[in-house]
Design an enzyme around this catalytic site. Structure first.
Site, PDB file in Angstrom:
ATOM      1  N   LYS A   1       4.211 -31.246  30.969  1.00  0.00           N
ATOM      2  CA  LYS A   1       3.331 -31.359  32.132  1.00  0.00           C
ATOM      3  C   LYS A   1       2.371 -32.525  31.987  1.00  0.00           C
ATOM      4  O   LYS A   1       2.254 -33.350  32.881  1.00  0.00           O
ATOM      5  CB  LYS A   1       2.540 -30.060  32.322  1.00  0.00           C
ATOM      6  CG  LYS A   1       3.279 -28.996  33.089  1.00  0.00           C
ATOM      7  CD  LYS A   1       4.302 -28.280  32.293  1.00  0.00           C
ATOM      8  CE  LYS A   1       5.041 -27.237  33.126  1.00  0.00           C
ATOM      9  NZ  LYS A   1       5.958 -26.451  32.317  1.00  0.00           N
TER      10      LYS A   1
ATOM     11  N   TRP B   1       4.137 -15.453  31.722  1.00  0.00           N
ATOM     12  CA  TRP B   1       5.243 -16.309  32.148  1.00  0.00           C
ATOM     13  C   TRP B   1       6.547 -15.509  32.058  1.00  0.00           C
ATOM     14  O   TRP B   1       6.799 -14.866  31.027  1.00  0.00           O
ATOM     15  CB  TRP B   1       5.299 -17.536  31.221  1.00  0.00           C
ATOM     16  CG  TRP B   1       6.353 -18.542  31.519  1.00  0.00           C
ATOM     17  CD1 TRP B   1       6.766 -18.981  32.744  1.00  0.00           C
ATOM     18  CD2 TRP B   1       7.140 -19.262  30.551  1.00  0.00           C
ATOM     19  NE1 TRP B   1       7.740 -19.934  32.604  1.00  0.00           N
ATOM     20  CE2 TRP B   1       7.999 -20.116  31.270  1.00  0.00           C
ATOM     21  CE3 TRP B   1       7.196 -19.264  29.160  1.00  0.00           C
ATOM     22  CZ2 TRP B   1       8.898 -20.970  30.647  1.00  0.00           C
ATOM     23  CZ3 TRP B   1       8.085 -20.117  28.533  1.00  0.00           C
ATOM     24  CH2 TRP B   1       8.926 -20.958  29.266  1.00  0.00           C
TER      25      TRP B   1
ATOM     26  N   ASP C   1       0.204 -20.237  23.403  1.00  0.00           N
ATOM     27  CA  ASP C   1       1.092 -21.058  24.231  1.00  0.00           C
ATOM     28  C   ASP C   1       0.213 -22.073  24.977  1.00  0.00           C
ATOM     29  O   ASP C   1      -0.625 -21.699  25.789  1.00  0.00           O
ATOM     30  CB  ASP C   1       1.851 -20.157  25.216  1.00  0.00           C
ATOM     31  CG  ASP C   1       2.922 -20.930  25.966  1.00  0.00           C
ATOM     32  OD1 ASP C   1       2.916 -22.175  25.913  1.00  0.00           O
ATOM     33  OD2 ASP C   1       3.767 -20.291  26.618  1.00  0.00           O
TER      34      ASP C   1
HETATM   35  C1  LMR Z   1       7.038 -22.511  35.174  1.00  0.00           C
HETATM   36  O1  LMR Z   1       6.458 -21.498  34.771  1.00  0.00           O
HETATM   37  O2  LMR Z   1       7.408 -22.638  36.345  1.00  0.00           O
HETATM   38  C2  LMR Z   1       7.267 -23.652  34.216  1.00  0.00           C
HETATM   39  O3  LMR Z   1       6.758 -23.349  32.982  1.00  0.00           O
HETATM   40  C3  LMR Z   1       8.686 -24.083  34.188  1.00  0.00           C
HETATM   41  C4  LMR Z   1       9.605 -23.076  33.583  1.00  0.00           C
HETATM   42  O4  LMR Z   1      10.394 -23.478  32.716  1.00  0.00           O
HETATM   43  O5  LMR Z   1       9.578 -21.896  33.947  1.00  0.00           O
END
Ligand code: LMR
Length: 398
Positions: A248, A132, A213
């Site tokens: 979510k 992420w 996570d």
């Molecule tokens: C994403 O990866 O799009 C979500 O987890 C929202 C975010 O805060 O980035």
């Protein structure tokens, strides 16, 4: 000279920056597959019906908006842990887990990062390549060192478990191993139970400290099934953290409702660690926001609301899986020869489309279709209505 005159404009956030650009885009028929937010078949992000009902009940029965404890309410913490581990799990029976209610999953990760930086210094945070986009930013903000382990193989569109596991063998003892519990963001490719067992074995043997996570519980295979990896880790690793989120699976994005759960070697150490953890909350946001957690508690402690919530999670999961299939079929029907069938094997909101930066830019500039620069798509942003124009545009840029 004024205060900010020498500042360069800030770089937009790789994900939320696109939401802002999407909001400014006035072209009709624009499609947002960037930020990880669920959309229903009408393209709306709904308030789940048990959430609406719980809010109605809270409105009449709530008597105070006084501060929560720094770690949040005890019932909330218990419900979080039960969802993660299943009630009666040995970790819970032995009283080794403590939970701090945090503002969202991001708040949980940042609380963990600050805690590690202050109380477990010198440990590097190891994260999957890719991960992420906000992960490295969060840990760097806490002045922690990060590094990556190989995870996703773009050629096979799957997890490269061989390289992943051998890289784990090289991570220095005591370092922090950041893992995605399910629905890997951005790859959509998760370890199978055998691989989870192997991860747990290596992590335990090397004395690594997992930080899991868990933002998408219920979006992969099911609420219970998605915690299989976490529960396997818990069998082998005596100490770890879990950053979880109800953004979510309860659709409570804007309420910022998440949790950091720490598991310690014994109940006494868990109490001591929590004592330090909450001081991190105190100097950051003092104590967590009430409303979202009150909704979660209302739903999870009422058998009817809980059943309806489980059903709505299943409905969201099934719709995403249906969109995965429809996307692959529609691309094929448009004569796209590239094989996208891997999308139907992946789980959760995200997958790597395999589109490159230039194709991503063209989709945005020429077709008002927003996806993350890495090629990550949010399948939950697809609908039956936007599927044809979406696939037509992808066929054009391919
Ligand atoms: C994403 O990866 O799009 C979500 O987890 C929202 C975010 O805060 O980035």
């Amino acid at each position: 000279m004024s205060l900010y005159s020498s500042f360069e404009p800030a770089q937009p956030d790789p994900i939320l920056g696109l939401s802002a650009a999407f909001a400014r885009d006035e072209r009709p028929g624009k499609i947002n597959l960037a930020v990880g937010v669920y959309k229903d078949s009408d393209g709306k992000t709904p308030v789940l019906s048990p959430v609406k009902e719980a809010e109605g009940r809270l409105l009449t029965k709530e008597t105070s908006k006084g501060y929560l404890p720094m770690e949040g309410g005890a019932v909330y913490g218990e419900l979080v842990r039960d969802l993660l581990f299943g009630s009666g799990h040995p970790v819970l029976r032995d009283g080794r887990a403590r939970t701090a209610h945090t503002p969202g999953g991001t708040g949980a990760l940042r609380l963990a990062a600050d805690f590690i930086a202050r109380h477990l210094p010198g440990r590097t945070i190891w994260m999957s390549d890719p991960t992420w986009a906000n992960h490295p930013q969060i840990f760097h903000a806490a002045r922690l060192q990060t590094n990556t382990y190989p995870y996703y193989d773009a050629a096979t569109h799957g997890l490269n478990s061989g390289e992943f596991l051998s890289a784990l063998e090289q991570i220095p003892e005591g370092d922090i191993l950041l893992l995605h519990a399910c629905c890997h963001n951005p790859a959509g490719a998760d370890p199978d139970p055998e691989t989870w067992e192997a991860i747990a074995r290596v992590a335990a043997a090397r004395g690594l400290v997992p930080l899991v996570d868990f933002a998408y519980q219920g979006f992969g295979e099911g609420i219970e099934a998605d915690s299989v990896g976490l529960r396997l880790l818990a069998q082998s690793c005596p100490e770890f953290f879990v950053a979880s989120s109800f953004s979510k699976n309860f659709g409570l994005y804007a309420e910022r409702v998440g949790a950091l759960t720490l598991v310690a070697a014994n109940a006494g150490e868990a109490d001591t660690a929590l004592g330090h953890l909450v001081l991190g909350a105190r100097t950051n946001y003092s104590n967590p926001p009430l409303h979202g957690s009150a909704i979660v508690c209302e739903i999870l402690t009422d058998s009817d609301l809980r059943r309806r919530w489980e059903q709505e999670v299943a409905d969201m999961r099934n719709r995403i899986n249906h969109m995965r299939t429809l996307f692959v079929d529609t691309l094929a029907a448009r004569g796209v020869s590239r094989d996208f069938s891997f999308l139907t094997r992946e789980k959760g909101m995200f997958s790597f489309s395999g589109l490159d930066r230039e194709q991503v830019d063209r989709l945005r500039e020429e077709f008002a279709i927003y996806i993350v620069g890495s090629g990550r798509i949010n399948v939950a942003g697809m609908t039956e209505d936007n599927m044809e124009p979406l696939c037509e545009a992808i066929a054009a840029v391919l």
